[in-house]
Scaffold this motif. Structure first.
Motif, PDB file in Angstrom:
ATOM      1  N   GLU A  18      10.286   2.158  -0.194  1.00 14.46           N
ATOM      2  CA  GLU A  18       9.271   1.667  -1.118  1.00 14.46           C
ATOM      3  C   GLU A  18       9.596   0.241  -1.521  1.00 14.46           C
ATOM      4  O   GLU A  18      10.761  -0.142  -1.581  1.00 14.46           O
ATOM      5  N   TYR A  36       6.528   2.707   2.877  1.00 16.06           N
ATOM      6  CA  TYR A  36       6.664   2.261   4.264  1.00 16.06           C
ATOM      7  C   TYR A  36       7.368   3.305   5.118  1.00 16.06           C
ATOM      8  O   TYR A  36       8.246   4.013   4.631  1.00 16.06           O
ATOM      9  N   ASP A  39       9.151   0.120   8.461  1.00 16.18           N
ATOM     10  CA  ASP A  39       8.773  -1.197   7.934  1.00 16.18           C
ATOM     11  C   ASP A  39       7.282  -1.497   7.994  1.00 16.18           C
ATOM     12  O   ASP A  39       6.875  -2.659   7.977  1.00 16.18           O
ATOM     13  N   HIS A  40       6.452  -0.472   8.044  1.00 17.17           N
ATOM     14  CA  HIS A  40       4.995  -0.638   8.037  1.00 17.17           C
ATOM     15  C   HIS A  40       4.390   0.227   6.937  1.00 17.17           C
ATOM     16  O   HIS A  40       4.767   1.379   6.764  1.00 17.17           O
ATOM     17  N   MET A  41       3.420  -0.344   6.220  1.00 15.31           N
ATOM     18  CA  MET A  41       2.785   0.356   5.110  1.00 15.31           C
ATOM     19  C   MET A  41       1.976   1.557   5.594  1.00 15.31           C
ATOM     20  O   MET A  41       1.297   1.462   6.616  1.00 15.31           O
ATOM     21  N   TYR A 105       1.205   8.612   7.037  1.00 16.78           N
ATOM     22  CA  TYR A 105       2.607   8.508   7.465  1.00 16.78           C
ATOM     23  C   TYR A 105       2.717   8.801   8.960  1.00 16.78           C
ATOM     24  O   TYR A 105       3.346   8.045   9.708  1.00 16.78           O
TER      25      TYR A 105
END
Length: 118
Positions: A18, A36, A39-41, A105
């Motif tokens: 986060e 994340y 490393d991606h939202m 996710y």
């Protein structure tokens, strides 16, 4: 659902991190908490105004969600094709919100997990 319960749910998924990265762009975004994977939202919320959850999705799924629910709106980041804002205490149940967060996710994890060479 409250912000701590939601945060704990997100952090319970494997390798989720986060950050609060948007304050550097504008002070009004200091309270946006982003989750994340790799490393991606995949989702974000405003911790000072926890009235909605914004999740990553696919264009087809965004269309279906919009058709089936009235308590959705445009996401803060305005990327209408791949993101949708789910308003809390509307016609999207907490269980469905959690399912859509998990789906977000899974979408990001599948997209950014390196493929094994065989």
């Amino acid at each position: 659902m409250d912000i701590e319960e939601f945060r704990n749910y997100c952090l319970s998924m494997d390798k989720v991190t986060e950050k609060m990265p948007f304050g550097k762009f504008a002070r009004r975004y200091d309270s946006i908490l982003v989750f994340y994977i790799l490393d991606h939202m995949f989702c974000f919320v405003d911790i000072d105004d926890f009235t909605s959850v914004t999740v990553k999705s696919t264009p087809d799924e965004v269309d279906v969600i919009r058709m089936n629910h009235s308590s959705v709106s445009n996401p803060l980041n305005q990327s209408l094709r791949h993101w949708i804002q789910l308003n809390l205490n509307g016609d999207v149940s907490d269980n469905e919100i959690y399912s859509l967060v998990r789906r977000a996710y899974d979408i990001i994890k599948a997209k950014y997990t390196p493929r094994r060479k065989t």
